[in-house]
Enzyme design. Structure first.
Site, PDB file in Angstrom:
ATOM      1  N   ALA A 172       6.501   1.189 -14.195  1.00 28.79           N
ATOM      2  CA  ALA A 172       7.780   0.947 -14.859  1.00 28.79           C
ATOM      3  C   ALA A 172       8.490  -0.228 -14.213  1.00 28.79           C
ATOM      4  CB  ALA A 172       8.667   2.192 -14.793  1.00 28.79           C
ATOM      5  N   ARG A 222      -3.599   2.160   1.117  1.00 32.07           N
ATOM      6  CA  ARG A 222      -4.962   1.697   0.858  1.00 32.07           C
ATOM      7  C   ARG A 222      -5.235   0.365   1.533  1.00 32.07           C
ATOM      8  NH1 ARG A 222      -3.790   3.389  -4.467  1.00 32.07           N
ATOM      9  NH2 ARG A 222      -3.698   1.230  -5.206  1.00 32.07           N
ATOM     10  N   PHE A 275       5.190  -2.519  -3.563  1.00 36.87           N
ATOM     11  CA  PHE A 275       3.957  -2.115  -4.234  1.00 36.87           C
ATOM     12  C   PHE A 275       4.134  -0.743  -4.882  1.00 36.87           C
ATOM     13  CE2 PHE A 275       2.275  -4.940  -0.856  1.00 36.87           C
ATOM     14  CZ  PHE A 275       1.522  -5.803  -1.642  1.00 36.87           C
ATOM     15  N   ASP A 322      17.215  -2.517 -11.173  1.00 39.65           N
ATOM     16  CA  ASP A 322      16.764  -3.466 -10.153  1.00 39.65           C
ATOM     17  C   ASP A 322      17.859  -3.726  -9.122  1.00 39.65           C
ATOM     18  OD1 ASP A 322      14.189  -3.888 -11.078  1.00 39.65           O
ATOM     19  OD2 ASP A 322      14.723  -5.631 -12.279  1.00 39.65           O
TER      20      ASP A 322
END
Length: 369
Positions: free
Chosen positions: A134, A100, A93, A165
């Protein structure tokens, strides 16, 4: 298998996290892929075969799927119970989201002090770019990789491999395994803050010389590993294909130039990269374009020179060496990429099954069961 008792809760989507957790699954870990309602976006990216995308199949094989809405208190508590019995949690995330949602490292580790919790994000959990959205390309651009990925015309191009990645995924895999080793000795888990941007910057050992030593940026067409050397360069062949020379050691230089009856050019190539190698580059360009790629493959056979044909991806996977090394699993349109980590005594045993979305959490399907 090495990781058969390892329990992993996978909250990640797209590529870096899923590839990491799939690698763990290939070596025996039980990976429970927690998907949001609607599923991992990777289920919808690219060509689809037998109901699953090739992309999703090659990043999520061997896992179990469970759909949980983390915005729902019941779903959040269900996830925390899974984490209570888990060894590793991986999430991708944006920074601040897991806090949160109430499933952050502090919350999970308070219940399970041995947890190894890995967060992979574009720029890490702190710093000026922390909240900047991004994906791979933007991270490579900000990390400088795009600026040196240019042709001889000086124009940058999109790299064919998602370097940010994959580098961050493999760095994170290393970090998770180091943390698990530490836990064996101390009983304590740890938190990994993995940044794709950091991973790109860490990949420059052979590129950053001009920057650190001379305070200047690399000039790709003049640099040793980017085309500024006649013996580290791409050349066109007569049939519109290409070959590469990929080794600049003196023995390779002299072996080739002697065979081509131009040993006089060796001194230019042995003087380091740069514009002074232009005569050698011109000679080799004019030479290689006279024959087809296949003819050059035959000509180079048995010669002690760092040479390779530029293969298409389909050719690369069909190559006998790739087949021999087990880099292709299965057959036909449902083929998968094989694991690159090769152990002698306990090799990977990838399970080629792909988890169905919204798989029912039947009794015993929980990670801790």
């Amino acid at each position: 298998m090495k990781l058969e008792d390892l329990r992993v809760v996978d909250l990640s989507v797209f590529l870096p996290g899923p590839y990491l957790t799939m690698t763990l699954a290939d070596h025996g870990a039980r990976v429970l892929k927690i998907e949001p309602p609607g599923g991992d976006p990777g289920r919808e990216i690219g060509p689809r075969v037998d109901g699953e995308t090739v992309f999703f199949r090659n990043t999520n094989r061997g896992k179990e799927s469970l759909v949980i809405d983390l915005k729902d208190p019941v779903g959040r508590e269900r996830l925390l119970k899974l984490c209570d019995e888990a060894d590793v949690v991986v999430e991708t995330f944006r920074p601040g989201v897991v806090r949160r949602l109430g499933v952050d490292y502090e919350t999970v580790s308070a219940r399970n002090p041995g947890i190894v919790y890995c967060s992979i994000s574009a720029f890490g959990q702190d710093g000026p770019y922390r909240d900047r959205p991004a994906h791979d390309l933007a991270v490579e651009a900000l990390g400088g990789a795009i600026s040196i990925n240019e042709g001889q015309d000086g124009t940058p191009a999109i790299p064919g491999i998602p370097a940010a990645d994959m580098l961050s995924s493999l760095q994170a895999l290393s970090g998770v395994l180091m943390a698990l080793l530490r836990r064996e000795r101390t009983g304590r888990g740890d938190y990994l803050d993995m940044s794709m941007h950091d991973a790109v910057l860490a990949a420059y050992p052979n590129v950053v010389g001009p920057v650190f030593a001379h305070g200047r940026d690399p000039v790709p067409k003049h640099e040793r590993s980017m085309g500024g050397s006649a013996f580290y360069r791409i050349y066109a062949t007569a049939d519109g294909r290409h070959i590469v020379l990929g080794g600049q050691e003196a023995k390779f230089v002299r072996n080739l130039l002697s065979a081509l009856e131009r040993p006089d050019l060796a001194v230019l190539c042995e003087a380091g990269p740069g514009p002074h190698q232009a005569p050698a580059i011109t000679f080799l360009s004019e030479t290689f374009v006279r024959r087809s790629q296949a003819e050059w493959v035959e000509w180079f056979a048995g010669r002690d020179i760092c040479f390779a044909p530029v293969k298409r991806i389909s050719e690369a996977f069909d190559d006998p060496h790739a087949q021999h090394r087990g880099m292709v699993l299965g057959g036909g349109a449902t083929r998968q990429i094989g694991p690159a980590i090769k152990f002698r005594h306990e090799p990977a045993r990838p399970r080629l099954s792909v988890p169905r979305l919204a798989a029912e959490a039947a009794e015993g399907n929980e990670v801790g069961a």
